[in-house]
Design a protein around this motif. Sequence first.
Motif, PDB file in Angstrom:
ATOM      1  N   LEU A   1       4.499   5.328 -12.095  1.00 30.87           N
ATOM      2  CA  LEU A   1       5.305   4.100 -12.081  1.00 30.87           C
ATOM      3  C   LEU A   1       5.193   3.352 -10.756  1.00 30.87           C
ATOM      4  O   LEU A   1       5.108   2.119 -10.732  1.00 30.87           O
ATOM      5  N   GLY A   2       5.208   4.078  -9.642  1.00 30.72           N
ATOM      6  CA  GLY A   2       5.106   3.418  -8.337  1.00 30.72           C
ATOM      7  C   GLY A   2       3.789   2.691  -8.175  1.00 30.72           C
ATOM      8  O   GLY A   2       3.735   1.562  -7.666  1.00 30.72           O
TER       9      GLY A   2
ATOM     10  N   GLN B   1       3.641  -0.417 -10.644  1.00 36.70           N
ATOM     11  CA  GLN B   1       4.757  -1.378 -10.537  1.00 36.70           C
ATOM     12  C   GLN B   1       4.312  -2.826 -10.302  1.00 36.70           C
ATOM     13  O   GLN B   1       4.819  -3.743 -10.961  1.00 36.70           O
TER      14      GLN B   1
ATOM     15  N   ILE C   1       3.358  -4.829 -13.660  1.00 37.73           N
ATOM     16  CA  ILE C   1       4.224  -4.935 -14.835  1.00 37.73           C
ATOM     17  C   ILE C   1       4.502  -6.401 -15.134  1.00 37.73           C
ATOM     18  O   ILE C   1       4.854  -7.168 -14.256  1.00 37.73           O
TER      19      ILE C   1
END
Length: 210
Positions: A203-204, A207, A210
Amino acid sequence: NAGKSSLLNKLTNSDILAEDKLFATLDPTSRRCPLPSGQPLVITDTVGFVRNLPHRLVDAFKATLEEAIVSNFLIHVMDVNSPEVEAHAETTLNVLNELGAKDKKIITVFNKIDALWDKSTRTELALQYPDALFISAHSGEGIDILQDQMEAIIEADFAQLRLLIPHERYDLVARLHREGGVRKEEAQDKGFYLVASVPERLLGTIQPYI
C-alpha cells in the motif's frame, strides 16, 4: 481418505498421487491454485488426521502439519459417506487446537457427494454444519462455490483499488500480478490503468498511483 489430494488436483489442475487408501499422502504437497480474480494462492495438501496414534509417532505426525499454523485459512475436508464423520471432525479440531491453529478461518467441506449413499445424510449434516459446503472433487460439483469462498477470505485482507501507474513503473504492475490480484489492466496514454487487489505490504509503495 476424505479426498484431499483429489480436491487439490481439481483446484490446481495437478496430477499428484490420489489413491483410495489411508496415508496415500505422507508428505505435504503444495501447488499454485488459479482463482478467477487472478489472486495468487498456494494450496498445501497435508497428511490425514488420525485418532489414537502411537505415542512415538505423534510428534512426527504433527510436524507434517506445520503448514496449518502459518496458513491464511484451512479447508477441512471430510468424507460425506463416512459413518464416523462427526468423530473425524472432532479429531481434526482437537489436533488443530494442539497445534495452536484453532483460531484459523476454516472452510468445512463434505466431499464425495457424487457417491452419496443416503440422501438424508446431506440434510442432516447441513443442519449440523450450516456453513459447510457439499462438493465432489470427482465431478466438480460445488468447486465454484468453494473457489468463491477462498477468494473472499483472501480479498478480505487486500485493498480493492483503481490505479494509474506510469509506463516507467511497469515493475509495479508486474509486482501486483505476482503478489496481488489484477482484475483489469488497460494501457492508456498516461500509464497503465488497473483494477487490483493490493496486499497491505504494497500500500505504501502504490499510494501515489491510487
